[in-house]
Design a protein around this motif. Sequence first.
Motif, PDB file in Angstrom:
ATOM      1  N   THR A 167       0.797  -1.278   0.139  1.00  0.00           N
ATOM      2  CA  THR A 167       0.026  -0.044  -0.153  1.00  0.00           C
ATOM      3  C   THR A 167       0.924   1.125  -0.181  1.00  0.00           C
ATOM      4  O   THR A 167       2.242   1.141   0.409  1.00  0.00           O
ATOM      5  CB  THR A 167      -0.851   0.007   1.122  1.00  0.00           C
ATOM      6  N   TYR A 168       0.246   2.519  -0.657  1.00  0.00           N
ATOM      7  CA  TYR A 168       1.145   3.526  -0.673  1.00  0.00           C
ATOM      8  C   TYR A 168      -0.153   4.680  -0.414  1.00  0.00           C
ATOM      9  O   TYR A 168      -1.123   4.348  -0.729  1.00  0.00           O
ATOM     10  CB  TYR A 168       2.086   3.790  -1.686  1.00  0.00           C
ATOM     11  N   HIS A 169       0.450   5.951   0.190  1.00  0.00           N
ATOM     12  CA  HIS A 169      -0.626   7.073   0.037  1.00  0.00           C
ATOM     13  C   HIS A 169      -0.253   8.284  -1.079  1.00  0.00           C
ATOM     14  O   HIS A 169       0.956   8.271  -1.350  1.00  0.00           O
ATOM     15  CB  HIS A 169      -0.602   7.769   1.432  1.00  0.00           C
ATOM     16  N   GLY A 170      -1.365   8.443  -1.960  1.00  0.00           N
ATOM     17  CA  GLY A 170      -0.809   9.159  -3.014  1.00  0.00           C
ATOM     18  C   GLY A 170      -1.525  10.609  -2.843  1.00  0.00           C
ATOM     19  O   GLY A 170      -2.703  10.738  -2.767  1.00  0.00           O
ATOM     20  N   LEU A 171      -0.858  11.492  -2.981  1.00  0.00           N
ATOM     21  CA  LEU A 171      -1.278  13.056  -3.017  1.00  0.00           C
ATOM     22  C   LEU A 171      -1.367  13.562  -4.433  1.00  0.00           C
ATOM     23  O   LEU A 171      -0.987  13.490  -5.341  1.00  0.00           O
ATOM     24  CB  LEU A 171      -0.024  13.880  -2.469  1.00  0.00           C
ATOM     25  N   ASP A 172      -2.550  14.257  -4.163  1.00  0.00           N
ATOM     26  CA  ASP A 172      -3.185  14.956  -5.654  1.00  0.00           C
ATOM     27  C   ASP A 172      -2.612  16.401  -5.606  1.00  0.00           C
ATOM     28  O   ASP A 172      -2.618  17.102  -4.625  1.00  0.00           O
ATOM     29  CB  ASP A 172      -4.727  15.093  -5.788  1.00  0.00           C
ATOM     30  N   THR A 173      -1.610  16.691  -6.330  1.00  0.00           N
ATOM     31  CA  THR A 173      -0.991  18.067  -6.382  1.00  0.00           C
ATOM     32  C   THR A 173      -1.157  18.829  -7.642  1.00  0.00           C
ATOM     33  O   THR A 173      -1.691  18.217  -8.679  1.00  0.00           O
ATOM     34  CB  THR A 173       0.660  17.966  -6.342  1.00  0.00           C
ATOM     35  N   PHE A 174      -0.975  20.222  -7.411  1.00  0.00           N
ATOM     36  CA  PHE A 174      -1.268  21.039  -8.728  1.00  0.00           C
ATOM     37  C   PHE A 174      -0.405  20.738  -9.835  1.00  0.00           C
ATOM     38  O   PHE A 174       0.808  20.753  -9.810  1.00  0.00           O
ATOM     39  CB  PHE A 174      -1.319  22.514  -8.234  1.00  0.00           C
ATOM     40  N   GLY A 175      -0.990  20.665 -11.185  1.00  0.00           N
ATOM     41  CA  GLY A 175      -0.576  20.766 -12.067  1.00  0.00           C
ATOM     42  C   GLY A 175      -0.153  19.024 -12.454  1.00  0.00           C
ATOM     43  O   GLY A 175       0.530  18.974 -13.661  1.00  0.00           O
ATOM     44  N   SER A 243     -10.755  16.668  -2.815  1.00  0.00           N
ATOM     45  CA  SER A 243      -9.309  16.436  -3.164  1.00  0.00           C
ATOM     46  C   SER A 243      -9.391  15.018  -3.627  1.00  0.00           C
ATOM     47  O   SER A 243     -10.353  14.058  -3.450  1.00  0.00           O
ATOM     48  CB  SER A 243      -8.856  16.346  -1.810  1.00  0.00           C
ATOM     49  N   ASP A 244      -8.384  14.631  -4.448  1.00  0.00           N
ATOM     50  CA  ASP A 244      -8.213  13.256  -5.042  1.00  0.00           C
ATOM     51  C   ASP A 244      -6.826  12.831  -4.235  1.00  0.00           C
ATOM     52  O   ASP A 244      -6.395  11.609  -5.000  1.00  0.00           O
ATOM     53  CB  ASP A 244      -7.847  13.255  -6.601  1.00  0.00           C
ATOM     54  N   ASP A 245      -6.822  12.908  -3.071  1.00  0.00           N
ATOM     55  CA  ASP A 245      -5.638  12.213  -2.389  1.00  0.00           C
ATOM     56  C   ASP A 245      -6.315  10.884  -2.118  1.00  0.00           C
ATOM     57  O   ASP A 245      -7.589  10.735  -1.722  1.00  0.00           O
ATOM     58  CB  ASP A 245      -5.507  12.898  -0.967  1.00  0.00           C
ATOM     59  N   ILE A 246      -5.458   9.768  -2.204  1.00  0.00           N
ATOM     60  CA  ILE A 246      -6.149   8.426  -2.136  1.00  0.00           C
ATOM     61  C   ILE A 246      -4.923   7.474  -1.330  1.00  0.00           C
ATOM     62  O   ILE A 246      -4.063   7.907  -1.265  1.00  0.00           O
ATOM     63  CB  ILE A 246      -6.413   7.720  -3.589  1.00  0.00           C
ATOM     64  N   ARG A 247      -5.712   6.336  -1.088  1.00  0.00           N
ATOM     65  CA  ARG A 247      -4.765   5.257  -0.491  1.00  0.00           C
ATOM     66  C   ARG A 247      -4.994   4.163  -1.716  1.00  0.00           C
ATOM     67  O   ARG A 247      -6.045   3.855  -1.803  1.00  0.00           O
ATOM     68  CB  ARG A 247      -5.363   4.780   0.974  1.00  0.00           C
ATOM     69  N   VAL A 248      -3.907   3.737  -1.965  1.00  0.00           N
ATOM     70  CA  VAL A 248      -3.801   2.666  -3.023  1.00  0.00           C
ATOM     71  C   VAL A 248      -3.261   1.294  -2.471  1.00  0.00           C
ATOM     72  O   VAL A 248      -2.279   1.358  -1.756  1.00  0.00           O
ATOM     73  CB  VAL A 248      -2.842   3.129  -4.162  1.00  0.00           C
TER      74      VAL A 248
END
Length: 269
Positions: A167-175, A243-248
Amino acid sequence: MMLRSRALVLASFTLFACSAGDDPGDTGSNSSITTASPATDTSSTSSSTGSAATTDAPTTGGDTTTTTTGDDPTTTTSGTTDDTTGTTGPICDPGQVGCVCDGDTCADGLACEDGVCVPGLACDGDLGEPDDTEPNAQDLGEIDDDDDNIVTADGVLSGAADVDWYTYHGLDTFGHVAEPTVKVTSSATVRVCQFIECDEGGAVGTEITCPDGTQTALSGGLRPGCCGGATFTVSDFNCSGSSDDIRVYVRLDKPSQDECVEYGLVAHN
């Protein structure tokens, strides 16, 4: 007159003789009666005694030898105890070695074959891995959605029954655009799955459209996802929040060969 007197005298003697022959005290007359009576009584008594002796003997012998002695071994307490122990036996919990599979799964280190859990392969590099279940997925850290940022892992699948989770945590960042991507290289073909849970809205608030060549799936933790080949990208997903911050979660399983399968994993958000 003399003739009549003589006749009377003779008649008197005759009557006296008959009267003496009927006397019960006469031994000669009673001898035949007494002898016949004891003979009959003796025969009757002897027959009765013999019958009683003949009847009693088999009855006593039968009770001792056949009925009492013969039946006792059949109904002994030790026999009943053995039967009970043999019937009950040890309890066999589903999913444990030698027991029926728990659905289609078994405890760690065991494989489900023909509905029974048997010892699985013990491969170097997979011993002691705590990543066989979704809650115990190996955490690879956190990355943003810049495709140049990746997470990696190496591992071994110990046969067809083994499963590895990451598992990893993914951040939704600008651009940048978040597109969870996984690429696996392995010594035999394996199935790869990606499951996604939005930080905002949770698994229920996560919508996914799986790419061609993959199948829609749902993890044990009720996270929506897709399963496919060694490499694929989930480019179409939506979170209920802003936000599209997600746990995959990435799962590797079902190698094409029941052997030790080495693999390398690369993933980015």
